[in-house]
Design a protein around this motif. Structure first.
Motif, short mmCIF file in Angstrom:
data_model
loop_
_atom_site.label_atom_id
_atom_site.label_comp_id
_atom_site.label_asym_id
_atom_site.label_seq_id
_atom_site.Cartn_x
_atom_site.Cartn_y
_atom_site.Cartn_z
N TRP A 125 -2.61 -70.63 -116.19
CA TRP A 125 -2.00 -71.92 -116.50
C TRP A 125 -1.76 -72.73 -115.23
CZ3 TRP A 125 2.21 -68.94 -119.59
CH2 TRP A 125 1.59 -68.29 -120.67
N TYR A 126 -2.71 -72.70 -114.32
CA TYR A 126 -2.51 -73.34 -113.03
C TYR A 126 -2.76 -74.84 -113.08
CZ TYR A 126 -3.78 -68.50 -112.34
OH TYR A 126 -3.88 -67.16 -112.47
N THR A 127 -3.50 -75.28 -114.08
CA THR A 127 -3.83 -76.69 -114.18
C THR A 127 -3.30 -77.22 -115.50
OG1 THR A 127 -5.98 -76.21 -115.18
CG2 THR A 127 -5.93 -76.41 -112.79
N GLY A 128 -3.27 -78.51 -115.63
CA GLY A 128 -2.82 -79.12 -116.87
C GLY A 128 -1.31 -79.31 -116.89
N ASP A 129 -0.80 -79.57 -118.06
CA ASP A 129 0.62 -79.84 -118.26
C ASP A 129 1.45 -78.61 -117.89
OD1 ASP A 129 3.10 -80.71 -119.04
OD2 ASP A 129 2.63 -80.85 -121.18
N ARG A 130 2.42 -78.79 -117.02
CA ARG A 130 3.26 -77.67 -116.57
C ARG A 130 4.70 -77.82 -117.05
NH1 ARG A 130 1.13 -74.49 -112.65
NH2 ARG A 130 3.14 -74.17 -111.65
N SER A 131 4.90 -78.53 -118.13
CA SER A 131 6.25 -78.71 -118.66
C SER A 131 6.69 -77.43 -119.36
CB SER A 131 6.27 -79.87 -119.66
OG SER A 131 5.53 -79.51 -120.83
N PRO A 132 8.00 -77.22 -119.48
CA PRO A 132 8.50 -76.04 -120.20
C PRO A 132 7.94 -75.95 -121.63
CG PRO A 132 10.28 -77.03 -118.95
CD PRO A 132 9.10 -77.97 -118.85
N ALA A 133 7.82 -77.07 -122.31
CA ALA A 133 7.30 -77.05 -123.68
C ALA A 133 5.84 -76.58 -123.70
CB ALA A 133 7.42 -78.44 -124.31
N SER A 134 5.05 -77.02 -122.72
CA SER A 134 3.65 -76.61 -122.64
C SER A 134 3.54 -75.12 -122.35
CB SER A 134 2.92 -77.41 -121.57
OG SER A 134 1.60 -76.96 -121.44
N PHE A 135 4.36 -74.62 -121.42
CA PHE A 135 4.36 -73.19 -121.12
C PHE A 135 4.76 -72.38 -122.35
CE2 PHE A 135 4.75 -74.25 -116.47
CZ PHE A 135 3.56 -73.65 -116.09
N ALA A 136 5.75 -72.84 -123.08
CA ALA A 136 6.20 -72.13 -124.28
C ALA A 136 5.09 -72.07 -125.31
CB ALA A 136 7.44 -72.81 -124.86
N LYS A 137 4.37 -73.18 -125.48
CA LYS A 137 3.26 -73.22 -126.44
C LYS A 137 2.16 -72.25 -126.04
CE LYS A 137 -0.14 -76.45 -128.42
NZ LYS A 137 -1.39 -76.08 -127.83
N ARG A 138 1.79 -72.25 -124.77
CA ARG A 138 0.74 -71.34 -124.28
C ARG A 138 1.19 -69.88 -124.39
NH1 ARG A 138 -0.81 -74.69 -118.87
NH2 ARG A 138 -1.96 -76.36 -119.86
N ALA A 139 2.45 -69.62 -124.09
CA ALA A 139 2.97 -68.25 -124.20
C ALA A 139 2.91 -67.77 -125.65
CB ALA A 139 4.39 -68.18 -123.66
N ALA A 140 3.25 -68.62 -126.58
CA ALA A 140 3.20 -68.26 -128.00
C ALA A 140 1.75 -67.97 -128.41
CB ALA A 140 3.80 -69.37 -128.86
N GLU A 141 0.80 -68.76 -127.90
CA GLU A 141 -0.61 -68.54 -128.23
C GLU A 141 -1.12 -67.19 -127.75
OE1 GLU A 141 -2.44 -71.97 -126.45
OE2 GLU A 141 -1.86 -73.30 -128.11
N VAL A 142 -0.80 -66.83 -126.49
CA VAL A 142 -1.29 -65.55 -126.00
C VAL A 142 -0.53 -64.38 -126.60
CG1 VAL A 142 -2.27 -66.51 -123.89
CG2 VAL A 142 0.06 -65.64 -123.86
N ALA A 143 0.74 -64.58 -126.93
CA ALA A 143 1.50 -63.53 -127.62
C ALA A 143 0.86 -63.24 -128.99
CB ALA A 143 2.97 -63.92 -127.77
N ALA A 144 0.39 -64.27 -129.66
CA ALA A 144 -0.26 -64.11 -130.96
C ALA A 144 -1.57 -63.33 -130.82
CB ALA A 144 -0.52 -65.47 -131.60
N MET A 145 -2.18 -63.36 -129.63
CA MET A 145 -3.42 -62.60 -129.38
C MET A 145 -3.12 -61.14 -129.00
SD MET A 145 -5.97 -65.39 -127.54
CE MET A 145 -5.11 -65.45 -125.98
N GLY A 146 -1.84 -60.79 -128.85
CA GLY A 146 -1.48 -59.41 -128.55
C GLY A 146 -1.00 -59.15 -127.14
N TYR A 147 -1.00 -60.15 -126.29
CA TYR A 147 -0.49 -59.96 -124.93
C TYR A 147 1.03 -59.83 -124.96
CZ TYR A 147 -4.99 -61.34 -122.98
OH TYR A 147 -6.31 -61.40 -122.64
N ARG A 148 1.55 -58.95 -124.09
CA ARG A 148 3.00 -58.78 -124.00
C ARG A 148 3.56 -59.30 -122.68
NH1 ARG A 148 4.19 -52.76 -125.33
NH2 ARG A 148 2.77 -52.60 -123.59
N GLY A 149 2.69 -59.63 -121.76
CA GLY A 149 3.14 -60.13 -120.46
C GLY A 149 2.35 -61.34 -120.05
#
Length: 149
Positions: A125-149
């Motif tokens: 997530w080094y590029t693009g929107d770095r807002s807390p809301a954007s990070f939360a959205k990306r974290a939810a997406e990868v958590a849904a794929m099975g990542y835990r960290g």
């Protein structure tokens, strides 16, 4: 079997260059490894070119400890980031060659597996929107794929 060539490949990424090497042997087997260190592209590619003729070409990829020892000790310098990164890449590429020559995965040659799966850290997530809301959205997406960290 002897190493006959070392090729270096620099691939630009969003926040640093990635450096890969390929060792070619006289028996047509090639080994690959990464030699990346943040913001040291020219230093690494320069040392790879120097090490190529000095140590790598003509070496037997099965004599990994000998090659490591010569690269580590014979340059009469403190083995810092650049030197150890190159040594590591050459060593891993040799292990890749040995594994291919013997028809075995490298993990088996290095002592066998210790686990069935390896946890992975989801990031990029080094590029693009770095807002807390954007990070939360990306974290939810990868958590849904099975990542835990």
């Amino acid at each position: 079997m002897k190493i006959v060539d070392l090729k270096t490949f620099v691939v630009g990424a969003a926040w640093r260059n990635l450096i890969f090497i390929r060792l070619d042997t006289d028996e047509g087997i090639s080994g690959y490894a990464e030699a990346t260190s943040h913001n040291k592209t020219r230093a690494l590619t320069g040392y790879l070119e120097e090490a190529k003729g000095r140590y790598v070409i003509g070496a037997d990829p099965f004599d990994i400890e000998n090659l490591f020892s010569r690269m580590f000790r014979l340059d009469y310098s403190y083995a810092a980031t650049v030197q150890t990164t190159v040594i590591s890449a050459v060593e891993i590429a040799c292990w890749d060659i040995v594994g291919k020559a013997l028809g075995q995965p490298v993990w088996r040659l290095l002592g066998g597996k210790c686990r069935e799966t390896v946890p992975a850290y989801a990031n990029g997530w080094y590029t693009g929107d770095r807002s807390p809301a954007s990070f939360a959205k990306r974290a939810a997406e990868v958590a849904a794929m099975g990542y835990r960290g």
